[in-house]
Design a protein around this motif. Structure first.
Motif, PDB file in Angstrom:
ATOM      1  N   ALA A  35      -5.810   4.304   5.366  1.00 42.80           N
ATOM      2  CA  ALA A  35      -5.600   5.536   4.595  1.00 42.80           C
ATOM      3  C   ALA A  35      -4.709   6.489   5.373  1.00 42.80           C
ATOM      4  O   ALA A  35      -3.826   7.140   4.808  1.00 42.80           O
ATOM      5  N   GLU A  36      -4.926   6.556   6.686  1.00 42.05           N
ATOM      6  CA  GLU A  36      -4.137   7.503   7.472  1.00 42.05           C
ATOM      7  C   GLU A  36      -2.684   7.051   7.600  1.00 42.05           C
ATOM      8  O   GLU A  36      -1.775   7.870   7.676  1.00 42.05           O
ATOM      9  N   MET A  37      -2.490   5.722   7.583  1.00 42.88           N
ATOM     10  CA  MET A  37      -1.102   5.232   7.545  1.00 42.88           C
ATOM     11  C   MET A  37      -0.441   5.650   6.240  1.00 42.88           C
ATOM     12  O   MET A  37       0.730   6.023   6.195  1.00 42.88           O
ATOM     13  N   MET A  38      -1.182   5.575   5.150  1.00 46.14           N
ATOM     14  CA  MET A  38      -0.632   5.909   3.838  1.00 46.14           C
ATOM     15  C   MET A  38      -0.253   7.369   3.738  1.00 46.14           C
ATOM     16  O   MET A  38       0.819   7.715   3.246  1.00 46.14           O
ATOM     17  N   ILE A  39      -1.165   8.245   4.208  1.00 45.13           N
ATOM     18  CA  ILE A  39      -0.885   9.671   4.017  1.00 45.13           C
ATOM     19  C   ILE A  39      -0.160  10.261   5.208  1.00 45.13           C
ATOM     20  O   ILE A  39       0.365  11.359   5.127  1.00 45.13           O
ATOM     21  N   GLY A  40      -0.103   9.510   6.321  1.00 46.30           N
ATOM     22  CA  GLY A  40       0.633  10.006   7.478  1.00 46.30           C
ATOM     23  C   GLY A  40      -0.043  11.190   8.134  1.00 46.30           C
ATOM     24  O   GLY A  40       0.613  12.121   8.575  1.00 46.30           O
ATOM     25  N   LEU A  46       0.838  -1.199   0.000  1.00 43.40           N
ATOM     26  CA  LEU A  46       0.000   0.000   0.000  1.00 43.40           C
ATOM     27  C   LEU A  46       0.863   1.236   0.000  1.00 43.40           C
ATOM     28  O   LEU A  46       1.956   1.241   0.552  1.00 43.40           O
ATOM     29  N   GLY A  47       0.333   2.296  -0.571  1.00 38.32           N
ATOM     30  CA  GLY A  47       1.045   3.567  -0.518  1.00 38.32           C
ATOM     31  C   GLY A  47       0.492   4.511  -1.545  1.00 38.32           C
ATOM     32  O   GLY A  47      -0.140   4.088  -2.513  1.00 38.32           O
TER      33      GLY A  47
END
Lengths: 360, 522
Positions: free
Chosen positions: B240-245, B47-48
């Motif tokens: 999603a929040e992990m992806m966008i930080g 993911l990313g």
């Protein structure tokens, strides 16, 4: 260790302006080798070629006289090239400008006035623009390549001029030489400085350079031209009318080539002769690219190319070098420019590649 | 057949292990000491956001790129994968996002071309039939690829990999072009492969899909691993929040109840084309009202491009087929339509919506310069253009070094925010947006959605043409579907479902009401 070319992340803006300088330097280097190989002392030959011709006031005037038609034509071509409109037939448009403008001078021979010169200049512009209108029409109507059409029209124009000066427009007192009468005084470009051939065409060329720069940098038409050339899809997205832009570019470049033609006929030549087409229309293509399709760059490039012309003549006189050396120098210049252009997007690295990774 | 879970005592030898993979490109570090462990039989999500380094990592594993440093271990042994052929010899197969098929050849011929040692044609056809039957991948080996749907083409690509009996199958965004029904069929195939012990590395940014399919997820951000989770145990929002930080703000859209005056009316629009691969529009009719967001769904290539060109004015028709603000506009070009209040966001942002080599200030002039008074008697107001670009950058939070930056230096999401901002600030009464968040990271996508919703709330009519059903359901008041150049009747979002829209995307226009439970297996 062999040098390698490594792609840069993005085009180097410095190199865009450095490679012409580099190309000139390499041309001089190769010229040195060439003269040495021919058995001429390179130092003297280069001096005769590049310094002697511009070391007199008269010589500087000659430089400007040669640079004028090149600048006028190249600015128009460059604007078209920016839009991917490839007018290769400037030579023909130049001839037709000389024919129409010169025709006016002959028609009013003996009954002239101060109005004649402006009228001739307008007629010259009209002649070139009309000649360029043919490829514009065929391109926008039938999608015929303007490269081929405009190029072929060169030969038609040249033969037309030849027919005129061999036939109807031949000087009745000219001992059957294929040339027209000498233009009357009001039909000749006024000379600016005594003792030179520098004429009014040079300030006109300056004005065209400034106008071309303003058109490209500041006007909406110039913006549309740049968008069309860089990204045709964006131009159609924005609703820019591609046909109108093609017409505009061809009429403009044709008109400026025609202006160069009439200025040449009414300036240094002073009559219509089969020698009007001297290749300026083709050389202007080199000038346009050497000047980076930028009007101010074109001015510098035109001076440089003009120097190769008069340098060739000078070298012919002082060293008995063949006149073909002019073409050789122009060719080397273009060759080295194209070769060094690779440095805009690539840099040179020394040493072995980092890895032999095969790219699929 | 099952394999022990990653948490058990005897951990099996990983199928593939990447240790400290680092890869730099001029200007960026695409992979920064990335570690990845793939076990046999697991479906592992990568993911990313765009530019997080997913593609680079996968290309290194598949031998397309070479890492600057780091090691790869294949079943416990260090290996050097110097080319895709090396990767295939080890047992790594990859299905790319963009298919590499020859349209004029048959499925079998295409598969033969992709094999490192192709068997005789007759044997190959038999193998293809056998494997396709085993995994439920219906493909007729003798059909030409140009006649296949996108889903069928993908099956050809998957079959090509499966014939090599891979132990690791890499899938790059496989569902972006599929209908929901095709997606569930693909998932069944992938689960069956995993049960047989094949490891699947699944790259996607569709979080719900990952939660339903994958058993392990690794999240990349800015070239580094920022987390590894079991996606079944966390919410899509967390992923999603992990992806966008950071925090994800999901825009909310209140559907409009009262119907206002139509801003765009399309009536019996048909098109014919000289291009044999273009889709002809057939009798398309719809209207978009003020304050409304209408969505048009459909698999790419069903006539959306032709419809968009007819709406923008890049292709013209008889005057009364398209009406903008009550005025017949079918015969008008793009600039005349802009003058009527149309704004347009094209699908290709770089190369159509913006000129790559030009600065943002110059690109600000591209859309509707006249309406903003940036051109006065043919001369461009340079200062005005720069100020306008600054306003777009400021209001739409475009990450860039300023109005002097070239359009191509922006990331996809930031450029899209710039283009949408430019179009919205021209105060359109009607905005047509094609794939507004395609390939855009989650944070930028939320901002773009919010901008579209705000525009509709201010009374503009908005038309969104997209393949992304999640997007359409989040944004739109009504949804219609394009299939083979025809448009279904728009349905209010509340009265339809993803399944129903999916059936329409598969072409079941007439049976869509009756056949809700009826799975069409072509």
């Amino acid at each position: 260790m062999w040098p390698r070319l490594v792609p840069r992340g993005e085009a180097s803006p410095v190199m865009v302006w450095m490679t012409p300088v580099l190309a000139v330097a390499l041309t001089l280097l190769a010229g040195t080798a060439l003269f040495a190989a021919l058995g001429y002392p390179p130092g003297r030959a280069l001096h005769a070629y590049f310094v002697e011709p511009v070391s007199t006031f008269y010589g500087l005037g000659e430089l400007a006289v040669k640079a004028t038609p090149l600048t006028l034509t190249a600015v128009g071509l460059a604007i078209g090239f920016r839009a991917n409109v490839w007018n290769i037939g400037a030579e023909g448009q130049l001839v037709m400008g000389a024919v129409l403008g010169g025709g006016l001078a002959l028609a009013f021979w003996g009954e002239e006035g101060p109005w004649l010169m402006p009228a001739m200049l307008l007629a010259g512009i009209l002649g070139g623009a009309l000649w360029a209108a043919i490829p514009a029409f065929l391109r926008t109507r039938f999608n015929a390549s303007e490269i081929l059409v405009s190029l072929m029209m060169v030969y038609v124009a040249t033969l037309f001029l030849n027919w005129l000066v061999h036939g109807p427009w031949r000087d009745p007192e000219g001992f059957n030489f294929p040339q027209s009468r000498m233009f009357g005084n009001d039909a000749l470009m006024p000379v600016l400085f005594e003792g030179t051939r520098l004429h009014l065409g040079t300030p006109i060329a300056f004005a065209v350079v400034l106008g071309g720069w303003f058109l490209l940098a500041r006007t909406f038409v110039g913006f549309q031209i740049k968008v069309l050339g860089l990204t045709p899809a964006a131009a159609s997205y924005a609703g820019f009318d591609q046909r109108r832009l093609i017409w505009f570019c061809l009429l403009l470049s044709g008109g400026l080539a025609g202006l160069a033609g009439v200025i040449e006929a009414a300036g240094p030549v002073g009559q219509l002769t089969p020698a009007i087409p001297q290749g300026y229309g083709f050389t202007a293509i080199i000038v346009a690219f050497l000047g980076r399709l930028h009007p101010l760059g074109i001015l510098l490039a035109a001076l440089l190319i003009a120097l190769t012309y008069i340098g060739g003549e000078s070298a012919q006189i002082t060293l008995q070098l063949p006149i073909a050396v002019t073409g050789v120098f122009q060719g080397m210049l273009l060759f080295f420019l194209l070769a060094t252009d690779v440095l805009i997007r690539y840099r040179v690295r020394w040493g072995a590649p980092a890895g032999e990774a095969g790219r699929a | 057949m099952t394999f022990p879970n990653a948490g058990s005592q005897e951990r099996p030898v990983p199928r593939l292990e990447a240790r400290g993979i680092t890869k730099g490109f001029p200007g960026t570090l695409a992979n920064d000491h990335v570690d990845l462990v793939l076990d046999p039989g697991e479906i592992h999500a990568l993911l990313g956001e765009n530019g997080a380094g997913k593609s680079t990592l996968v290309k290194i594993i598949y031998g397309v790129l070479k890492a600057d440093s780091g090691t790869l271990l294949w079943e416990g042994r260090p290996v050097t994968i110097a080319s895709p052929a090396d990767a295939r010899r080890l047992g790594i197969g990859m299905v790319f996002q963009h298919f590499s098929l020859f349209e004029s050849l048959t499925a079998a011929e295409n598969i033969a071309l992709g094999l490192d040692s192709a068997p005789r044609p007759r044997d190959l056809a038999a193998r293809i039939r056998e494997v396709s039957k085993r995994y439920g991948l219906d493909v007729d080996p003798d059909r030409h690829v140009f006649s296949l749907s996108v889903g069928e083409r993908q099956r050809v690509e998957i079959l090509r990999c499966l014939l090599q009996e891979p132990k690791l199958l890499i899938m790059d965004e496989p569902t972006s072009v599929l209908t929901p029904q095709e997606v569930s069929r693909l998932f069944e195939t992938l689960r069956q492969l995993a049960d047989e012990g094949v490891t699947i590395l699944y790259i996607s940014h569709k979080l719900e899909e990952i939660r339903s399919l994958c058993t392990q997820a690794t999240v990349l951000r800015g070239g580094r691993i920022v987390g590894a989770v079991d996606p079944r145990t966390v919410s899509a929002r967390t992923l999603a929040e992990m992806m966008i930080g950071g925090d994800l703000v999901v825009p909310a859209h209140e559907p409009v109840e009262s119907a206002h005056a139509p801003r765009l009316v399309v009536r019996n629009l048909s098109s014919t084309s000289d291009d044999p691969f273009a889709t002809e529009l057939r009798d398309v009719s719809f209207e978009v009202r003020a304050g409304e967001i209408l969505g048009i769904a459909g698999v790419a290539g069903n006539g959306q491009a032709e419809l968009l060109a007819a709406l923008s004015g890049e292709s013209t028709t008889a005057a009364d087929h398209v009406e903008i603000e009550g005025q017949a506009a079918g015969h008008l070009g793009p600039r005349a339509r802009r003058a009527l209040g149309l704004a347009f966001v094209p699908e290709e942002r770089l190369g159509r919506g913006a000129v790559p080599e030009m600065t943002l200030a110059e690109n600000a002039i591209l859309g509707g310069a006249a309406s903003r008074g940036l051109v006065r008697s043919g001369v461009i107001d340079g200062q005005g253009a720069r100020a306008f670009a600054d306003r777009i950058i400021d209001l739409f939070k475009v990450a860039t070094r300023g109005h002097g930056a070239e359009a191509r230096s922006l990331s996809g999401g930031n450029l899209q925010k710039f283009i949408i901002g430019r179009e919205i600030l021209n105060k359109p009464r009607l905005l047509v947006a094609a794939a507004p968040t395609w390939g855009v990271d989650a944070g930028a996508a939320a901002a773009i959605h919010q901008a579209l919703i705000d525009l509709a709330a201010d009374g503009a009519a908005v038309l969104v043409v997209s393949q992304d059903l999640d997007e359409l359901f989040a944004l739109c008041d009504r949804i219609a579907v394009m299939f083979h150049g025809r448009l279904s009747h728009p349905q209010p979002v509340g009265q339809t479902s993803v399944e129903q829209i999916g059936l329409l995307m598969g072409g079941l226009f007439d049976r869509s009401e009756a056949g809700k439970g009826d799975r069409d297996v072509a």
